[in-house]
Design a protein around this motif. Sequence first.
Motif: not given
Length: 233
Positions: A171-190
């Motif tokens: 929902a806020y991919s643009d806003e989160f793009s600058g987050l200073a964490l090493q991230l990996e996407k998961s398959d969990v939405l809910f």
Amino acid sequence: MSAKILALDTSTENCSVALMVNGQTYVRSEIAPRDHTKKILPMVDEVLKEAGISLNDLDALAFGRGPGSFTGVRIGIGIAQGLAFGADLPMIGISTLAAMAQGTYRVNAHTNVACAIDARMSEVYWGRFTRQDDGNWGVADSECVIPPAELVEHTQSDSLIWGHSGTGWDAYSDEFSGLALQLEKSDVLFPEAQDIAFLAQFEWENGNTVQAEEASPVYLRDKVAWKKLPGRE
């Protein structure tokens, strides 16, 4: 021996029920954003019948206490209280964000999880969790409701890989793009009731239960939510 726990959650678009008994977990889950009230009780009946037990055989009833949809959280706690009153069961409230962390570990084996549920109004329900040696979760960032831009501004980098779960990331991919964490996407939405049941075992073992009349939700945005209702201040 683990407790016999029925868990339910309607805090998001997902409607789910899980029964943990005798080392087995019976699960029902369906994306049904407008049909929680129609789906949840039949799901409860199905898992009880599948396990061959009744409500009166249970030790406790667990529920997703929020954060999440204001209406969804209210539906979930109301139905859970009704069941608990009827069977004289203690209740255990579990954070939906912590449940998503457990779900992310269950599905993708992430032991550090950043959870973000779309809270609308340009905000997310946020929390970060780290898995402990006993399987429970420690809190790295306490749950809150916050604009993603503020998270980006205040979150510091670290050496960990954070699995991320929840609807807030897309929902806020643009806003989160600058987050200073090493991230990996998961398959969990809910959040899922099976993860609520898992976490409820820790609370049961520690004696953290309440009577049905004392069970309470967590909205994180109480004043805003109540002001949406006619006549509320």
